[in-house]
Motif scaffolding. Structure first.
Motif, PDB file in Angstrom:
ATOM      1  N   UNK A   1       3.715  14.407 -10.081  1.00 47.12           N
ATOM      2  CA  UNK A   1       4.392  13.415  -9.416  1.00 47.12           C
ATOM      3  C   UNK A   1       4.538  14.372  -7.886  1.00 47.12           C
ATOM      4  N   UNK A   2       4.265  13.705  -6.233  1.00 47.05           N
ATOM      5  CA  UNK A   2       4.845  14.717  -5.273  1.00 47.05           C
ATOM      6  C   UNK A   2       6.637  14.605  -5.067  1.00 47.05           C
ATOM      7  N   UNK A   3       6.961  15.135  -3.995  1.00 49.07           N
ATOM      8  CA  UNK A   3       8.199  14.862  -3.823  1.00 49.07           C
ATOM      9  C   UNK A   3       8.379  13.574  -2.964  1.00 49.07           C
ATOM     10  N   UNK A   4      10.242  14.006  -3.132  1.00 48.16           N
ATOM     11  CA  UNK A   4       9.621  12.431  -2.287  1.00 48.16           C
ATOM     12  C   UNK A   4      10.296  12.713  -0.868  1.00 48.16           C
ATOM     13  N   UNK A   5       9.066  12.101   0.351  1.00 47.89           N
ATOM     14  CA  UNK A   5       9.183  12.805   1.716  1.00 47.89           C
ATOM     15  C   UNK A   5      10.586  12.183   2.380  1.00 47.89           C
ATOM     16  N   UNK A   6      11.158  13.324   3.667  1.00 48.11           N
ATOM     17  CA  UNK A   6      11.848  13.077   4.374  1.00 48.11           C
ATOM     18  C   UNK A   6      11.946  12.767   6.005  1.00 48.11           C
ATOM     19  N   UNK A   7      11.400  11.288   6.278  1.00 49.85           N
ATOM     20  CA  UNK A   7      11.454  11.248   7.868  1.00 49.85           C
ATOM     21  C   UNK A   7      12.237  11.817   8.665  1.00 49.85           C
ATOM     22  N   UNK A   8      12.259  12.716   9.932  1.00 48.74           N
ATOM     23  CA  UNK A   8      12.987  13.075  11.013  1.00 48.74           C
ATOM     24  C   UNK A   8      12.690  12.925  12.034  1.00 48.74           C
ATOM     25  N   UNK A   9      13.161  12.272  13.294  1.00 51.30           N
ATOM     26  CA  UNK A   9      12.314  11.864  14.795  1.00 51.30           C
ATOM     27  C   UNK A   9      13.345  12.789  15.544  1.00 51.30           C
ATOM     28  N   UNK A  10      12.434  13.520  15.968  1.00 48.14           N
ATOM     29  CA  UNK A  10      13.118  15.034  17.228  1.00 48.14           C
ATOM     30  C   UNK A  10      12.682  14.021  18.464  1.00 48.14           C
ATOM     31  N   UNK A  11      13.515  14.376  19.287  1.00 51.38           N
ATOM     32  CA  UNK A  11      12.970  13.436  20.794  1.00 51.38           C
ATOM     33  C   UNK A  11      11.889  14.233  21.555  1.00 51.38           C
TER      34      UNK A  11
END
Length: 132
Positions: free
Chosen positions: A2-12
């Motif tokens: 299984x692939x690791x859980x992915x985090x999503x981040x937003x930057x301006x």
């Protein structure tokens, strides 16, 4: 596996060149990290997807510095295309999208089909006398 859980981040996007963040992201966050343009609450920026933590302040500063260098190189290249006209605001040089046909002045006095409009002589005479 299984692939690791992915985090999503937003930057301006402020002070960040898309090409620079695209090139540098995997160097900082690993081969599984991705970046794409993303608008959040009406503000443009980048959506970073990574299995770990997001970029540190120092890494973002480095990306901003490299972005500034990229823009300066691009401005220098553009100014060499037309060296006699220095750019006051090199990052805001207008880009021609379309050019008008310029037929507005040629069409004066012509109808839609390109024929010269002909009014009866009396009609012209009447309009001139009404102006006096």
């Amino acid at each position: 596996m299984a692939s690791p859980p992915m985090n999503k981040y937003w930057i301006p996007h402020l002070d960040i060149h898309k090409k620079v963040i695209t090139q540098e992201l995997q160097y900082y966050l690993g081969p599984d990290a991705t970046v794409r343009p993303y608008t959040r609450e009406g503000e443009d920026g980048f959506l970073i997807t990574t299995p770990g933590a997001c970029l540190t302040d120092e890494q973002i500063d480095d990306i901003c510095l490299k972005s500034k260098e990229m823009w300066e190189k691009q401005a220098a290249a553009r100014s060499q295309l037309n060296p006699e006209k220095p750019l006051k605001r090199p990052l805001h040089q207008p880009v021609l999208i379309s050019k008008g046909s310029g037929e507005g002045s040629k069409r004066r006095g012509k109808d839609r089909r390109g024929h010269i409009s002909r009014r009866p002589y009396d009609d012209k005479k009447g309009s001139e006398s009404s102006r006096k």
